[in-house]
Design a protein around this motif. Structure first.
Motif, PDB file in Angstrom:
ATOM      1  N   GLU A   1      51.574  92.895  71.241  1.00  0.00           N
ATOM      2  CA  GLU A   1      53.027  92.742  72.116  1.00  0.00           C
ATOM      3  C   GLU A   1      53.723  94.276  70.863  1.00  0.00           C
ATOM      4  OE1 GLU A   1      55.951  89.660  70.827  1.00  0.00           O
ATOM      5  OE2 GLU A   1      54.784  88.434  72.561  1.00  0.00           O
ATOM      6  N   LYS A   2      53.860  94.811  72.034  1.00  0.00           N
ATOM      7  CA  LYS A   2      54.851  96.157  71.061  1.00  0.00           C
ATOM      8  C   LYS A   2      55.471  95.809  70.510  1.00  0.00           C
ATOM      9  CE  LYS A   2      54.885  98.063  75.911  1.00  0.00           C
ATOM     10  NZ  LYS A   2      56.759  98.122  77.241  1.00  0.00           N
ATOM     11  N   ILE A   3      56.077  95.032  69.575  1.00  0.00           N
ATOM     12  CA  ILE A   3      56.939  94.889  68.517  1.00  0.00           C
ATOM     13  C   ILE A   3      55.885  94.441  67.625  1.00  0.00           C
ATOM     14  CG2 ILE A   3      58.411  93.322  69.166  1.00  0.00           C
ATOM     15  CD1 ILE A   3      57.281  90.614  67.966  1.00  0.00           C
ATOM     16  N   TRP A   4      54.518  94.628  67.553  1.00  0.00           N
ATOM     17  CA  TRP A   4      53.800  94.128  66.235  1.00  0.00           C
ATOM     18  C   TRP A   4      52.938  95.871  66.407  1.00  0.00           C
ATOM     19  CZ3 TRP A   4      53.139  90.990  62.760  1.00  0.00           C
ATOM     20  CH2 TRP A   4      53.138  89.390  63.648  1.00  0.00           C
ATOM     21  N   GLN A   5      53.679  96.859  67.376  1.00  0.00           N
ATOM     22  CA  GLN A   5      53.008  98.467  66.950  1.00  0.00           C
ATOM     23  C   GLN A   5      53.244  99.046  65.642  1.00  0.00           C
ATOM     24  OE1 GLN A   5      53.341 100.746  71.066  1.00  0.00           O
ATOM     25  NE2 GLN A   5      54.194 102.215  69.827  1.00  0.00           N
ATOM     26  N   ASN A   6      52.123  99.570  65.619  1.00  0.00           N
ATOM     27  CA  ASN A   6      52.668 100.709  63.905  1.00  0.00           C
ATOM     28  C   ASN A   6      52.019  99.551  63.187  1.00  0.00           C
ATOM     29  OD1 ASN A   6      52.290 102.950  65.374  1.00  0.00           O
ATOM     30  ND2 ASN A   6      54.584 102.852  66.073  1.00  0.00           N
ATOM     31  N   SER A   7      51.518  98.778  63.103  1.00  0.00           N
ATOM     32  CA  SER A   7      51.698  97.363  61.577  1.00  0.00           C
ATOM     33  C   SER A   7      50.409  97.674  62.079  1.00  0.00           C
ATOM     34  CB  SER A   7      52.517  96.365  62.181  1.00  0.00           C
ATOM     35  OG  SER A   7      53.954  95.936  62.813  1.00  0.00           O
ATOM     36  N   VAL A   8      50.057  96.196  60.185  1.00  0.00           N
ATOM     37  CA  VAL A   8      48.966  96.201  59.828  1.00  0.00           C
ATOM     38  C   VAL A   8      48.766  93.953  60.499  1.00  0.00           C
ATOM     39  CG1 VAL A   8      47.224  94.890  58.129  1.00  0.00           C
ATOM     40  CG2 VAL A   8      48.909  97.812  58.139  1.00  0.00           C
ATOM     41  N   ILE A   9      47.620  94.479  61.273  1.00  0.00           N
ATOM     42  CA  ILE A   9      47.536  92.784  61.312  1.00  0.00           C
ATOM     43  C   ILE A   9      46.539  92.599  61.060  1.00  0.00           C
ATOM     44  CG2 ILE A   9      47.260  91.907  63.646  1.00  0.00           C
ATOM     45  CD1 ILE A   9      49.742  92.659  63.865  1.00  0.00           C
ATOM     46  N   PHE A  10      46.208  91.055  60.600  1.00  0.00           N
ATOM     47  CA  PHE A  10      45.525  90.454  58.917  1.00  0.00           C
ATOM     48  C   PHE A  10      44.425  89.380  60.418  1.00  0.00           C
ATOM     49  CE2 PHE A  10      48.692  92.152  56.455  1.00  0.00           C
ATOM     50  CZ  PHE A  10      47.645  92.655  55.773  1.00  0.00           C
ATOM     51  N   ILE A  11      43.294  89.481  60.746  1.00  0.00           N
ATOM     52  CA  ILE A  11      42.225  88.721  61.316  1.00  0.00           C
ATOM     53  C   ILE A  11      42.128  87.469  60.947  1.00  0.00           C
ATOM     54  CG2 ILE A  11      40.599  88.990  63.289  1.00  0.00           C
ATOM     55  CD1 ILE A  11      41.957  90.978  63.895  1.00  0.00           C
ATOM     56  N   ILE A  12      41.748  86.160  61.170  1.00  0.00           N
ATOM     57  CA  ILE A  12      41.488  85.137  60.605  1.00  0.00           C
ATOM     58  C   ILE A  12      40.365  84.476  60.670  1.00  0.00           C
ATOM     59  CG2 ILE A  12      44.367  85.115  58.702  1.00  0.00           C
ATOM     60  CD1 ILE A  12      43.910  82.537  60.856  1.00  0.00           C
ATOM     61  N   SER A  13      40.114  84.099  62.625  1.00  0.00           N
ATOM     62  CA  SER A  13      39.428  84.434  62.659  1.00  0.00           C
ATOM     63  C   SER A  13      38.368  84.734  64.265  1.00  0.00           C
ATOM     64  CB  SER A  13      39.402  82.574  63.297  1.00  0.00           C
ATOM     65  OG  SER A  13      40.082  82.948  64.157  1.00  0.00           O
ATOM     66  N   ASN A  14      37.341  84.607  64.985  1.00  0.00           N
ATOM     67  CA  ASN A  14      36.377  85.305  65.571  1.00  0.00           C
ATOM     68  C   ASN A  14      37.547  85.292  66.856  1.00  0.00           C
ATOM     69  OD1 ASN A  14      34.054  85.269  64.486  1.00  0.00           O
ATOM     70  ND2 ASN A  14      33.809  83.577  65.267  1.00  0.00           N
ATOM     71  N   CYS A  15      38.308  87.203  67.375  1.00  0.00           N
ATOM     72  CA  CYS A  15      39.197  86.710  68.299  1.00  0.00           C
ATOM     73  C   CYS A  15      38.623  88.217  69.545  1.00  0.00           C
ATOM     74  CB  CYS A  15      40.218  87.377  68.224  1.00  0.00           C
ATOM     75  SG  CYS A  15      40.914  88.054  67.396  1.00  0.00           S
ATOM     76  N   ASN A  16      38.795  88.633  70.334  1.00  0.00           N
ATOM     77  CA  ASN A  16      38.999  89.515  71.338  1.00  0.00           C
ATOM     78  C   ASN A  16      40.423  90.309  70.977  1.00  0.00           C
ATOM     79  OD1 ASN A  16      37.425  91.829  72.766  1.00  0.00           O
ATOM     80  ND2 ASN A  16      39.568  91.024  74.235  1.00  0.00           N
ATOM     81  N   VAL A  17      40.446  91.772  70.406  1.00  0.00           N
ATOM     82  CA  VAL A  17      42.097  92.000  70.666  1.00  0.00           C
ATOM     83  C   VAL A  17      41.820  93.336  72.042  1.00  0.00           C
ATOM     84  CG1 VAL A  17      44.298  92.745  69.548  1.00  0.00           C
ATOM     85  CG2 VAL A  17      41.856  91.172  68.656  1.00  0.00           C
ATOM     86  N   GLU A  18      42.821  92.472  72.750  1.00  0.00           N
ATOM     87  CA  GLU A  18      43.240  93.203  73.784  1.00  0.00           C
ATOM     88  C   GLU A  18      44.611  94.485  73.165  1.00  0.00           C
ATOM     89  OE1 GLU A  18      44.182  95.121  76.894  1.00  0.00           O
ATOM     90  OE2 GLU A  18      42.988  93.674  77.581  1.00  0.00           O
ATOM     91  N   LEU A  19      44.067  95.471  73.895  1.00  0.00           N
ATOM     92  CA  LEU A  19      45.177  96.831  72.893  1.00  0.00           C
ATOM     93  C   LEU A  19      45.942  97.174  74.286  1.00  0.00           C
ATOM     94  CD1 LEU A  19      42.514  98.391  71.223  1.00  0.00           C
ATOM     95  CD2 LEU A  19      44.423  96.989  70.630  1.00  0.00           C
ATOM     96  N   ASN A  20      45.734  97.124  75.457  1.00  0.00           N
ATOM     97  CA  ASN A  20      47.183  97.890  76.810  1.00  0.00           C
ATOM     98  C   ASN A  20      48.033  97.429  76.261  1.00  0.00           C
ATOM     99  OD1 ASN A  20      47.278  95.006  77.383  1.00  0.00           O
ATOM    100  ND2 ASN A  20      46.531  95.380  79.611  1.00  0.00           N
ATOM    101  N   GLN A  21      48.721  96.875  75.186  1.00  0.00           N
ATOM    102  CA  GLN A  21      50.511  96.919  75.073  1.00  0.00           C
ATOM    103  C   GLN A  21      50.477  98.033  74.309  1.00  0.00           C
ATOM    104  OE1 GLN A  21      52.099  95.357  76.850  1.00  0.00           O
ATOM    105  NE2 GLN A  21      50.615  94.931  78.090  1.00  0.00           N
TER     106      GLN A  21
END
Length: 83
Positions: A1-21
């Motif tokens: 989501e755009k609201i997360w742009q310019n932030s730090v995201i903490f990843i807690i488990s296996n996943c794929n992250v889609e970056l197109n937003q």
């Protein structure tokens, strides 16, 4: 989501992250907070350019990835930690 742009995201488990937003000139940072496993990235509609030989966030806890978008390019800097 755009609201997360310019932030730090903490990843807690296996996943794929889609970056197109993430918008032009936007960036995001990701920190892996678990050992083992892997995090992959996709960016539909943009060309991904990895800045090192690492294409997955698959190191131990504390490994990081920084994503920067410029026009139709998605630059991904990955730093895996194996301590």
């Amino acid at each position: 989501e755009k609201i997360w742009q310019n932030s730090v995201i903490f990843i807690i488990s296996n996943c794929n992250v889609e970056l197109n937003q993430i918008e032009h000139r936007g960036s995001m940072s990701f920190r892996k907070v678990f050992d083992d496993g892997e995090v992959t990235f996709s960016c539909a509609g943009k060309t991904i350019r990895y800045t090192s030989s690492d294409t997955k966030l698959n190191g131990n806890e504390g490994s990081t990835a920084v994503i920067s978008i410029y026009n139709d390019k998605c630059y991904i800097d990955i730093r895996n930690i194996y301590l």
